[in-house]
Design an enzyme around this catalytic site. Structure first.
Site, mmCIF file in Angstrom:
data_model
loop_
_atom_site.group_PDB
_atom_site.id
_atom_site.type_symbol
_atom_site.label_atom_id
_atom_site.label_comp_id
_atom_site.label_asym_id
_atom_site.label_seq_id
_atom_site.Cartn_x
_atom_site.Cartn_y
_atom_site.Cartn_z
ATOM 1 N N HIS A 63 0.874 -1.299 0.205
ATOM 2 C CA HIS A 63 -0.032 -0.133 0.260
ATOM 3 C C HIS A 63 1.106 1.214 0.556
ATOM 4 O O HIS A 63 1.210 1.676 0.856
ATOM 5 C CB HIS A 63 -0.654 0.232 0.993
ATOM 6 C CG HIS A 63 -2.045 0.847 1.268
ATOM 7 N ND1 HIS A 63 -2.890 1.094 2.143
ATOM 8 C CD2 HIS A 63 -1.934 2.301 0.772
ATOM 9 C CE1 HIS A 63 -3.569 2.006 1.277
ATOM 10 N NE2 HIS A 63 -3.183 3.317 1.030
ATOM 11 N N HIS A 65 1.545 5.178 -1.666
ATOM 12 C CA HIS A 65 0.916 6.410 -3.255
ATOM 13 C C HIS A 65 2.540 7.096 -3.721
ATOM 14 O O HIS A 65 2.814 8.372 -3.072
ATOM 15 C CB HIS A 65 -0.028 7.192 -2.331
ATOM 16 C CG HIS A 65 -1.049 6.670 -1.470
ATOM 17 N ND1 HIS A 65 -2.502 6.368 -2.369
ATOM 18 C CD2 HIS A 65 -1.587 6.037 -0.411
ATOM 19 C CE1 HIS A 65 -3.017 5.881 -1.627
ATOM 20 N NE2 HIS A 65 -2.272 5.760 -0.417
ATOM 21 N N PHE A 66 2.966 6.712 -4.722
ATOM 22 C CA PHE A 66 3.772 7.055 -5.373
ATOM 23 C C PHE A 66 3.673 8.242 -5.932
ATOM 24 O O PHE A 66 4.021 9.009 -6.988
ATOM 25 C CB PHE A 66 4.654 5.919 -6.082
ATOM 26 C CG PHE A 66 6.024 5.172 -4.808
ATOM 27 C CD1 PHE A 66 5.736 5.723 -3.408
ATOM 28 C CD2 PHE A 66 6.756 4.306 -5.512
ATOM 29 C CE1 PHE A 66 6.761 5.500 -2.652
ATOM 30 C CE2 PHE A 66 7.553 3.682 -4.420
ATOM 31 C CZ PHE A 66 7.729 4.495 -3.003
ATOM 32 N N ARG A 67 2.445 8.664 -6.027
ATOM 33 C CA ARG A 67 2.047 10.134 -7.050
ATOM 34 C C ARG A 67 2.107 10.365 -8.285
ATOM 35 O O ARG A 67 2.390 11.506 -8.866
ATOM 36 C CB ARG A 67 2.468 11.249 -6.140
ATOM 37 C CG ARG A 67 2.407 10.944 -4.834
ATOM 38 C CD ARG A 67 0.721 11.436 -4.408
ATOM 39 N NE ARG A 67 0.686 11.243 -2.608
ATOM 40 C CZ ARG A 67 -0.367 10.826 -2.294
ATOM 41 N NH1 ARG A 67 -1.415 10.396 -2.609
ATOM 42 N NH2 ARG A 67 -0.363 11.350 -0.635
ATOM 43 N N HIS A 179 -10.863 0.304 1.581
ATOM 44 C CA HIS A 179 -10.885 1.560 2.265
ATOM 45 C C HIS A 179 -12.369 2.050 2.887
ATOM 46 O O HIS A 179 -12.874 2.866 2.733
ATOM 47 C CB HIS A 179 -10.379 3.062 2.043
ATOM 48 C CG HIS A 179 -10.050 3.888 3.116
ATOM 49 N ND1 HIS A 179 -8.823 5.101 2.915
ATOM 50 C CD2 HIS A 179 -11.386 5.205 3.662
ATOM 51 C CE1 HIS A 179 -9.206 6.038 3.954
ATOM 52 N NE2 HIS A 179 -10.088 5.933 4.717
ATOM 53 N N HIS A 233 -5.752 -0.461 5.849
ATOM 54 C CA HIS A 233 -4.571 0.301 7.138
ATOM 55 C C HIS A 233 -5.938 0.501 8.103
ATOM 56 O O HIS A 233 -6.271 0.809 8.634
ATOM 57 C CB HIS A 233 -4.163 1.598 6.800
ATOM 58 C CG HIS A 233 -5.516 2.731 5.843
ATOM 59 N ND1 HIS A 233 -6.442 2.657 5.938
ATOM 60 C CD2 HIS A 233 -5.119 2.955 4.590
ATOM 61 C CE1 HIS A 233 -7.876 3.307 4.400
ATOM 62 N NE2 HIS A 233 -6.424 3.821 4.235
ATOM 63 N N ASP A 304 1.218 2.955 3.759
ATOM 64 C CA ASP A 304 0.029 3.650 2.785
ATOM 65 C C ASP A 304 1.326 5.302 3.229
ATOM 66 O O ASP A 304 0.460 6.631 3.543
ATOM 67 C CB ASP A 304 -1.034 4.089 4.780
ATOM 68 C CG ASP A 304 -2.379 5.285 3.622
ATOM 69 O OD1 ASP A 304 -1.987 5.191 1.973
ATOM 70 O OD2 ASP A 304 -3.242 5.468 4.480
ATOM 71 N N HIS A 308 3.265 14.133 1.139
ATOM 72 C CA HIS A 308 2.499 15.846 1.104
ATOM 73 C C HIS A 308 3.250 16.180 1.065
ATOM 74 O O HIS A 308 3.768 16.667 2.455
ATOM 75 C CB HIS A 308 0.923 15.589 1.883
ATOM 76 C CG HIS A 308 0.334 15.233 1.095
ATOM 77 N ND1 HIS A 308 -1.136 15.105 0.226
ATOM 78 C CD2 HIS A 308 -0.347 13.778 1.874
ATOM 79 C CE1 HIS A 308 -1.800 14.319 0.009
ATOM 80 N NE2 HIS A 308 -1.429 13.695 1.502
HETATM 81 C C1 NCD Z 1 -3.785 8.909 1.320
HETATM 82 C C2 NCD Z 1 -2.828 9.803 -0.098
HETATM 83 O O1 NCD Z 1 -3.398 10.629 0.761
HETATM 84 O O2 NCD Z 1 -3.470 9.706 -0.766
HETATM 85 N N1 NCD Z 1 -4.586 8.964 2.928
HETATM 86 C C3 NCD Z 1 -4.073 8.735 3.507
HETATM 87 O O3 NCD Z 1 -4.622 9.931 4.175
HETATM 88 N N2 NCD Z 1 -4.489 7.536 4.254
HETATM 89 C C4 NCD Z 1 -4.951 7.700 0.962
HETATM 90 C C5 NCD Z 1 -5.587 6.711 1.463
HETATM 91 O O4 NCD Z 1 -5.448 6.458 1.293
HETATM 92 O O5 NCD Z 1 -7.062 6.829 2.371
HETATM 93 ZN ZN ZN Z 2 -3.544 4.747 1.189
HETATM 94 ZN ZN ZN Z 3 -7.560 4.695 2.668
#
Ligand code: NCD
Ligand code: ZN
Ligand code: ZN
Ligand code: ZN
Length: 437
Positions: A63, A65-67, A179, A233, A304, A308
């Protein structure tokens, strides 16, 4: 001539940890010495002395998020990969809440083409569910699974109405990851707390009840249609109880490092930096999740990793985006847990590599076993180092773990038999491959 010999490490094998030598050839594990025996060092291209170090299978973080695409200012696969490798993570599964989201075959192929030349870890992709993309998802080849956002979070993906959810659980036979937060509870509480700007309000809006309701709902759908479901998560003792009671129906789950080691006290200390979905909870939840991880009720630890920028995170409570980075510090946090007797090395290897590979059906990975890919981590134990801002490799440039003194750090990371990370340096650049599910 075999490429690499790793000598004298304390190797975490599927049936337990013991001293062993590992020979690597053609990117795979070629042999492992028998108990009490050694492999001769004569004819290897390279020999690594792992005396005093633990050797683990490279972590598989299911899990992140490499954006890419759309959020490259926060992270891309260059920076994300380097953070992963420094953290002993050799494979990541990337989430679909990018911009545009990975909800069409075209977006999926586009993402693959962007990632392939940049990735320095192995990778796989999720697709995201919308109300009407199931046919397209069913035609996708080699995806990790389908991600459903039942509660709103970063990115626009959201699906919480009965009819489309039932349709997915009825007709999708792949892995469904959710989620699980209840959108209606979130909306009602957001209105109720709209005047508040205290970051602690996050946990009053996204309550434990909201996590429990959505988890129960997802599991209810999975059982009704006989599908496996993966709860992302998990943040509370209550969700763990629900998942424990329904494991026999194919329910699986993950916990994040932040839900293990942080709680509302961190929100008091670092405010919106500690804002993420689901929110941080209480000490009792930390303890319950550690216990579930230690005894196997928690399937895997996944970060996760949700970077940011600091400037974005420093907006007020309502403006700050949700999410924290984590891929660089998951293993140190878990190895620190080993140091303090919270769990065993075998459990770390199982929850970060073997189980993720089994659960998602990732071929050739997740175990230190002859024939498996030589994705490995050499870690030092029992020597504490603080988490420092200047060591952070994620493009976001911060970490919620700053200042934590952790016992247990990846020192050397090996990807497909090549040393790609060595004590702060990246001696060779190796392209990661898309995994096969
Ligand atoms: C995640 C994100 O920023 O992409 N943010 C988070 O608070 N976990 C999205 C997600 O996994 O819900
Ligand atoms: Zn996530
Ligand atoms: Zn999530
Ligand atoms: Zn040291």
């Amino acid at each position: 001539m075999p490429d690499l010999l790793i000598q004298r490490g304390h190797v975490v094998l599927p049936d337990g940890a013991r001293q062993a030598d590992i020979a690597v050839s053609g990117g795979r594990i070629e042999s492992i010495s028998k108990p009490g025996q050694r492999l001769s060092a004569g004819n290897f291209g390279r020999v690594l002395d792992a005396t005093g170090m633990v050797v683990l299978p490279g972590a598989i973080d299911v899990h992140v998020h490499f954006r890419v695409p759309g959020g490259e200012r926060k992270e891309d696969w260059e920076s994300g990969s380097m953070a992963a490798l420094a953290g002993g993570v050799t494979t990541v599964l990337d989430m679909p809440n990018t911009a545009p989201p990975t909800t069409t075959l075209q977006a999926l192929e586009d993402k693959r083409h962007r990632i392939a030349p940049q990735a320095r870890v192995n990778w796989g992709l999720f697709m995201g569910a919308t109300a009407d993309n199931l046919d397209e998802v069913k035609r996708a080849r080699n995806i990790a699974g389908l991600k459903i956002y039942m509660g709103s979070t970063t990115g626009g993906l959201l699906l919480y109405q009965d009819a489309p959810l039932e349709n997915i659980f009825e007709h999708y036979s792949g892995l469904i990851a959710v989620h699980a937060e209840d959108e209606q509870i979130i909306r009602a509480n957001s209105l109720a707390f709209q005047e508040s700007v205290d970051p602690l309000v996050h946990g009053r809006i996204r309550t434990i009840t909201s996590a429990r309701r959505a988890t129960e709902r997802a599991i209810g759908l999975a059982r009704r249609f006989g599908r496996p479901v993966h709860i992302c998560h998990m943040s509370t003792a209550e969700e763990l109880d629900i998942v424990t009671d329904t494991r026999q129906y194919g329910v699986t789950c993950e916990v994040t490092p932040h839900h293990l080691v942080l709680n509302e006290q961190a929100v008091v200390e670092i405010g919106t930096l500690a804002k993420m979905n689901p929110p941080l909870r209480f000490r009792e939840d930390n303890d319950a999740l550690w216990a579930g991880l230690a005894d196997g009720r928690v399937d895997c630890v996944a970060t996760d990793h949700a970077p940011h920028l600091l400037a974005e995170k420093m907006g007020g409570y309502w403006e700050a985006p949700s999410g924290v980075p984590g891929v660089q510090h998951m293993l140190p946090i878990l190895l620190d847990g080993v140091h303090f007797g919270r769990l065993t090395l075998e459990r770390v290897a199982h929850a970060t590599a073997q189980r993720p590979a089994e659960l998602f059906g990732i071929r050739g990975k997740g175990r230190i076993e002859v024939g498996y890919d030589a994705d490995l981590v050499l870690a030092s134990m029992g020597d504490a180092h603080p988490v420092r801002l200047r060591d952070v490799l994620s493009r976001c440039g911060w970490t919620p773990y700053e200042g934590m003194n952790l016992y247990g750090w990846p020192e050397v990371t090996i990807l497909g038999g090549e040393v790609v990370y060595d004590r702060g340096k990246f001696p060779t650049v190796v392209r990661g491959s898309e995994v096969t599910f």
